[in-house]
Enzyme design. Structure first.
Site, PDB file in Angstrom:
ATOM      1  N   ILE A  14       0.840  -1.204   0.000  1.00  0.00           N
ATOM      2  CA  ILE A  14       0.000   0.000   0.000  1.00  0.00           C
ATOM      3  C   ILE A  14       0.877   1.256   0.000  1.00  0.00           C
ATOM      4  N   ASP A  33      11.925   2.251   4.715  1.00  0.00           N
ATOM      5  CA  ASP A  33      11.509   0.847   4.799  1.00  0.00           C
ATOM      6  C   ASP A  33      12.741   0.033   5.206  1.00  0.00           C
ATOM      7  N   ASN A  37       9.647  -6.860   4.219  1.00  0.00           N
ATOM      8  CA  ASN A  37       8.612  -7.498   3.380  1.00  0.00           C
ATOM      9  C   ASN A  37       8.506  -6.826   2.014  1.00  0.00           C
ATOM     10  N   PHE A  83       2.725   3.237   7.442  1.00  0.00           N
ATOM     11  CA  PHE A  83       2.334   1.905   6.960  1.00  0.00           C
ATOM     12  C   PHE A  83       3.171   0.800   7.605  1.00  0.00           C
ATOM     13  N   SER A 127      -7.389  -1.078  10.456  1.00  0.00           N
ATOM     14  CA  SER A 127      -7.981  -2.197   9.711  1.00  0.00           C
ATOM     15  C   SER A 127      -9.393  -2.466  10.186  1.00  0.00           C
ATOM     16  N   THR A 129     -10.368  -5.130  10.859  1.00  0.00           N
ATOM     17  CA  THR A 129     -10.261  -6.220  11.831  1.00  0.00           C
ATOM     18  C   THR A 129     -10.658  -5.749  13.230  1.00  0.00           C
ATOM     19  N   TYR A 152      -1.812  -9.571  15.869  1.00  0.00           N
ATOM     20  CA  TYR A 152      -1.765  -8.546  14.825  1.00  0.00           C
ATOM     21  C   TYR A 152      -2.930  -7.573  14.987  1.00  0.00           C
ATOM     22  N   LYS A 156      -3.318  -3.253  16.111  1.00  0.00           N
ATOM     23  CA  LYS A 156      -4.076  -2.159  15.476  1.00  0.00           C
ATOM     24  C   LYS A 156      -4.928  -1.442  16.529  1.00  0.00           C
ATOM     25  N   TYR A 180      -8.866   0.187   6.814  1.00  0.00           N
ATOM     26  CA  TYR A 180      -8.995  -0.406   5.471  1.00  0.00           C
ATOM     27  C   TYR A 180      -9.819  -1.677   5.557  1.00  0.00           C
ATOM     28  N   ASN A 182     -10.584  -4.851   2.596  1.00  0.00           N
ATOM     29  CA  ASN A 182      -9.595  -5.783   2.019  1.00  0.00           C
ATOM     30  C   ASN A 182      -8.951  -5.202   0.758  1.00  0.00           C
ATOM     31  N   ARG A 299     -11.773 -21.681   7.899  1.00  0.00           N
ATOM     32  CA  ARG A 299     -10.466 -21.296   8.447  1.00  0.00           C
ATOM     33  C   ARG A 299     -10.703 -20.706   9.837  1.00  0.00           C
TER      34      ARG A 299
HETATM   35  P1  NAD Z   1       3.471  -4.650   3.341  1.00  0.00           P
HETATM   36  O1  NAD Z   1       4.094  -5.706   4.173  1.00  0.00           O
HETATM   37  O2  NAD Z   1       3.446  -4.837   1.885  1.00  0.00           O
HETATM   38  O3  NAD Z   1       4.138  -3.240   3.650  1.00  0.00           O
HETATM   39  C1  NAD Z   1       4.676  -2.912   4.906  1.00  0.00           C
HETATM   40  C2  NAD Z   1       6.097  -2.421   4.657  1.00  0.00           C
HETATM   41  O4  NAD Z   1       6.664  -2.037   5.912  1.00  0.00           O
HETATM   42  C3  NAD Z   1       7.003  -3.490   4.070  1.00  0.00           C
HETATM   43  O5  NAD Z   1       7.673  -2.963   2.938  1.00  0.00           O
HETATM   44  C4  NAD Z   1       7.996  -3.804   5.187  1.00  0.00           C
HETATM   45  O6  NAD Z   1       9.271  -4.115   4.671  1.00  0.00           O
HETATM   46  C5  NAD Z   1       7.982  -2.516   5.970  1.00  0.00           C
HETATM   47  N1  NAD Z   1       8.289  -2.629   7.401  1.00  0.00           N
HETATM   48  C6  NAD Z   1       7.785  -3.491   8.310  1.00  0.00           C
HETATM   49  N2  NAD Z   1       8.299  -3.244   9.524  1.00  0.00           N
HETATM   50  C7  NAD Z   1       9.139  -2.190   9.393  1.00  0.00           C
HETATM   51  C8  NAD Z   1       9.955  -1.461  10.278  1.00  0.00           C
HETATM   52  N3  NAD Z   1      10.041  -1.772  11.569  1.00  0.00           N
HETATM   53  N4  NAD Z   1      10.684  -0.433   9.789  1.00  0.00           N
HETATM   54  C9  NAD Z   1      10.643  -0.099   8.477  1.00  0.00           C
HETATM   55  N5  NAD Z   1       9.880  -0.758   7.586  1.00  0.00           N
HETATM   56  C10 NAD Z   1       9.138  -1.790   8.045  1.00  0.00           C
HETATM   57  O7  NAD Z   1       1.992  -4.435   3.923  1.00  0.00           O
HETATM   58  P2  NAD Z   1       0.793  -3.576   3.328  1.00  0.00           P
HETATM   59  O8  NAD Z   1      -0.249  -4.527   2.869  1.00  0.00           O
HETATM   60  O9  NAD Z   1       1.314  -2.544   2.423  1.00  0.00           O
HETATM   61  O10 NAD Z   1       0.248  -2.917   4.669  1.00  0.00           O
HETATM   62  C11 NAD Z   1       0.580  -1.585   5.031  1.00  0.00           C
HETATM   63  C12 NAD Z   1      -0.122  -1.246   6.327  1.00  0.00           C
HETATM   64  O11 NAD Z   1      -1.529  -1.404   6.160  1.00  0.00           O
HETATM   65  C13 NAD Z   1       0.256  -2.148   7.500  1.00  0.00           C
HETATM   66  O12 NAD Z   1       0.280  -1.358   8.671  1.00  0.00           O
HETATM   67  C14 NAD Z   1      -0.885  -3.127   7.556  1.00  0.00           C
HETATM   68  O13 NAD Z   1      -1.045  -3.655   8.842  1.00  0.00           O
HETATM   69  C15 NAD Z   1      -2.045  -2.245   7.166  1.00  0.00           C
HETATM   70  N6  NAD Z   1      -3.193  -2.968   6.618  1.00  0.00           N
HETATM   71  C16 NAD Z   1      -3.003  -3.813   5.570  1.00  0.00           C
HETATM   72  C17 NAD Z   1      -4.084  -4.527   5.058  1.00  0.00           C
HETATM   73  C18 NAD Z   1      -3.902  -5.507   3.934  1.00  0.00           C
HETATM   74  O14 NAD Z   1      -4.742  -6.395   3.791  1.00  0.00           O
HETATM   75  N7  NAD Z   1      -2.859  -5.401   3.121  1.00  0.00           N
HETATM   76  C19 NAD Z   1      -5.360  -4.336   5.616  1.00  0.00           C
HETATM   77  C20 NAD Z   1      -5.515  -3.436   6.673  1.00  0.00           C
HETATM   78  C21 NAD Z   1      -4.416  -2.754   7.179  1.00  0.00           C
HETATM   79  C1  WQD Z   2     -10.530 -13.176   2.389  1.00  0.00           C
HETATM   80  C2  WQD Z   2     -11.603 -14.240   2.262  1.00  0.00           C
HETATM   81  C3  WQD Z   2     -11.178 -16.237   3.539  1.00  0.00           C
HETATM   82  C4  WQD Z   2      -7.638 -17.486   1.299  1.00  0.00           C
HETATM   83  C5  WQD Z   2      -6.983 -10.454   6.421  1.00  0.00           C
HETATM   84  C6  WQD Z   2      -6.692 -10.006   7.823  1.00  0.00           C
HETATM   85  C7  WQD Z   2      -7.211  -8.620   8.039  1.00  0.00           C
HETATM   86  C8  WQD Z   2      -6.727  -7.665   6.959  1.00  0.00           C
HETATM   87  C9  WQD Z   2      -6.878  -8.204   5.578  1.00  0.00           C
HETATM   88  C10 WQD Z   2      -4.852  -6.409   7.752  1.00  0.00           C
HETATM   89  C11 WQD Z   2     -11.934 -14.920   3.585  1.00  0.00           C
HETATM   90  C12 WQD Z   2     -11.166 -16.530   2.063  1.00  0.00           C
HETATM   91  C13 WQD Z   2      -8.752 -16.799   1.754  1.00  0.00           C
HETATM   92  C14 WQD Z   2      -7.831 -18.747   0.670  1.00  0.00           C
HETATM   93  C15 WQD Z   2     -10.209 -18.518   0.985  1.00  0.00           C
HETATM   94  N1  WQD Z   2      -5.340  -7.369   7.090  1.00  0.00           N
HETATM   95  N2  WQD Z   2      -9.997 -17.313   1.608  1.00  0.00           N
HETATM   96  N3  WQD Z   2      -9.111 -19.208   0.529  1.00  0.00           N
HETATM   97  O1  WQD Z   2      -9.084 -12.805   6.281  1.00  0.00           O
HETATM   98  O2  WQD Z   2     -10.560 -11.015   5.261  1.00  0.00           O
HETATM   99  O3  WQD Z   2      -8.383 -10.406   6.217  1.00  0.00           O
HETATM  100  O4  WQD Z   2      -6.364  -9.540   5.519  1.00  0.00           O
HETATM  101  O5  WQD Z   2      -5.334  -5.715   8.575  1.00  0.00           O
HETATM  102  O6  WQD Z   2      -6.802  -8.225   9.299  1.00  0.00           O
HETATM  103  O7  WQD Z   2      -7.316 -10.899   8.727  1.00  0.00           O
HETATM  104  O8  WQD Z   2      -8.432 -11.651   4.096  1.00  0.00           O
HETATM  105  O9  WQD Z   2      -7.588 -12.424   1.922  1.00  0.00           O
HETATM  106  O10 WQD Z   2      -7.097 -13.802   3.987  1.00  0.00           O
HETATM  107  O11 WQD Z   2      -9.412 -13.710   3.093  1.00  0.00           O
HETATM  108  O12 WQD Z   2     -11.322 -18.985   0.850  1.00  0.00           O
HETATM  109  O13 WQD Z   2      -6.877 -19.422   0.271  1.00  0.00           O
HETATM  110  O14 WQD Z   2     -11.104 -15.281   1.423  1.00  0.00           O
HETATM  111  O15 WQD Z   2     -11.818 -17.256   4.244  1.00  0.00           O
HETATM  112  O16 WQD Z   2     -13.305 -15.172   3.585  1.00  0.00           O
HETATM  113  P1  WQD Z   2      -9.201 -11.556   5.518  1.00  0.00           P
HETATM  114  P2  WQD Z   2      -8.028 -12.911   3.235  1.00  0.00           P
END
Ligand code: NAD
Ligand code: WQD
Length: 342
Positions: A14, A33, A37, A83, A127, A129, A152, A156, A180, A182, A299
């Site tokens: 993101i 960064d 990851n 992030f 999130s 979540t 995790y 948040k 956010y 998904n 799951r």
């Molecule tokens: P991502 O892992 O792709 O990006 C996170 C980045 O932070 C990575 O590049 C990682 O290398 C870096 N990082 C981690 N710890 C660090 C540290 N201590 N110092 C410097 N860099 C560090 O994840 P994303 O999907 O881009 O998520 C970004 C943010 O959004 C996170 O806080 C995540 O929890 C939140 N979020 C993500 C989702 C999702 O589904 N992707 C949903 C809700 C919230």
């Molecule tokens: C989506 C749907 C699964 C994989 C997670 C974190 C949440 C947030 C986003 C950061 C669900 C189903 C999945 C598979 C499947 N992250 N599924 N087969 O669980 O909604 O959220 O990521 O904050 O905190 O919990 O996302 O992509 O894992 O799953 O059927 O192989 O897909 O059951 O219904 P989720 P997801």
């Protein structure tokens, strides 16, 4: 003069898309960064899209001297988008202390430095979540926060509370918490996207890897939920739309005329719930590629159904999810093909 924004986790999924949108909106991005990851090639992708390479620091947000050096080198940082975090839900159950240390300490360091350097605001990645399984759908920002089911998710909630307490104590900066739903998809250029390491735990990367033949079949986790087709329902938000929400939040926070509250919370979702089976069908239809899949058991820890009421973000931030699910899935597929070709 361009305003300078510090983006932590700036080469992540993101963070990289948000960096592109910030640069295209005329901001100067300082990016940090630790590549836990992501990797440096993401910076090339950003530069290919915008023609601008972010001012990048490879550093750990938990490393206070390193972060202090970044703030001291850029006294013009007016806002932070935080992030950087560890985000694998399953791993957080196995290694809770890693998650508490990485996700909480990095925020504490930032808030302390923001106060010292007079930074005006922070946008925090929260999130959906935090809502758990809401009683009322679509879920609004004032729905109760449910007990976290993973370390995790707990980070948040704790980070939201830390920010809230700091603001109430008169921190001097503003904060916007973006919850956010998904995030999925990739930049239309396919120069940046999600980089799953190892076996993907999330639906979209698993689905696109299955469509590409990297995985034999996608497991659908349950078809016996109380939903129209029995599979779980989520609100899938296009990552570029999500990135634009950050630009809107930064604008609002930094605009002197906006008499906004010091702390605001917004849901960032489309407002539409989509089931796992609907998503697979839509993907197959728009790409013409079949996705072998099989229904398996539920799951552990999955929420049955959740989708956003995004009206507050629509009205107050002036932001709205624009892209269709079909185009979003096409962008995810193009990104998978790009990764497979490398
Ligand atoms: P991502 O892992 O792709 O990006 C996170 C980045 O932070 C990575 O590049 C990682 O290398 C870096 N990082 C981690 N710890 C660090 C540290 N201590 N110092 C410097 N860099 C560090 O994840 P994303 O999907 O881009 O998520 C970004 C943010 O959004 C996170 O806080 C995540 O929890 C939140 N979020 C993500 C989702 C999702 O589904 N992707 C949903 C809700 C919230
Ligand atoms: C989506 C749907 C699964 C994989 C997670 C974190 C949440 C947030 C986003 C950061 C669900 C189903 C999945 C598979 C499947 N992250 N599924 N087969 O669980 O909604 O959220 O990521 O904050 O905190 O919990 O996302 O992509 O894992 O799953 O059927 O192989 O897909 O059951 O219904 P989720 P997801």
């Amino acid at each position: 003069m361009k305003q300078t924004i510090l983006v932590t986790g700036g080469t992540g999924y993101i963070g990289s898309h948000t960096t592109v949108e910030l640069q295209q909106a005329g901001y100067h991005v300082v990016s940090v960064d630790n590549f836990s990851n992501s990797n440096a090639a993401v910076l090339d992708g950003i530069e290919k899209i915008t023609g601008i390479r972010p001012d990048f620091y490879e550093a750990d947000c938990n490393d206070m001297p390193a972060m202090e050096h970044i703030f001291a080198s850029h006294p013009d940082i007016v806002g932070v988008i935080h992030f950087a975090a560890s985000k694998a839900v399953g791993e957080s159950v196995q290694k809770p202390l890693k998650y508490y240390r990485n996700n909480i300490l990095s925020l504490l360091n930032l808030l302390e430095l923001m106060a010292r350097f007079g930074t005006r605001g922070i946008v925090f990645s929260s999130s959906c979540t935090v809502y758990g399984q809401p009683d009322v759908l679509p879920v609004t920002e004032d729905a109760p926060i449910q007990e976290a089911i993973s370390p995790y998710g707990n980070t948040k909630q704790i980070n939201e509370e830390i920010i809230r307490d700091a603001i109430h104590a008169g921190a001097g900066y503003k904060a916007i918490l973006l919850r956010y739903f998904n995030p999925i998809g990739a930049h239309p250029s396919a120069h940046i996207g999600e980089l799953p390491i190892g076996v993907p735990q999330n639906l979209i990367p698993y689905l696109t890897q299955t469509a590409a033949g990297i995985r034999a079949e996608l497991s659908v986790f349950g078809d016996d939920y109380n939903t129209p087709d029995g599979s779980c329902i989520r609100d899938y938000i296009y990552v570029v739309d999500l990135a634009k929400a950050h630009v809107a939040a930064i604008r609002r926070m930094l605009c002197a005329e906006t008499n906004s509250d010091a702390l605001e919370v917004f849901n960032i979702g489309t407002g539409a719930g989509v089931s796992v089976l609907e998503l697979i069908n839509t993907f197959e239809k728009v790409t013409g590629v079949s996705v072998p899949h099989r229904i398996v058991g539920r799951r552990e820890g999955d929420i049955e159904q959740v989708w956003a009421d995004p009206r507050k973000a629509n009205e107050v931030l002036g932001w709205k999810a624009e892209e269709t699910l079909s185009n979003t899935l096409l962008s995810a597929w193009r990104w998978q093909q790009h990764l497979s070709d490398r």
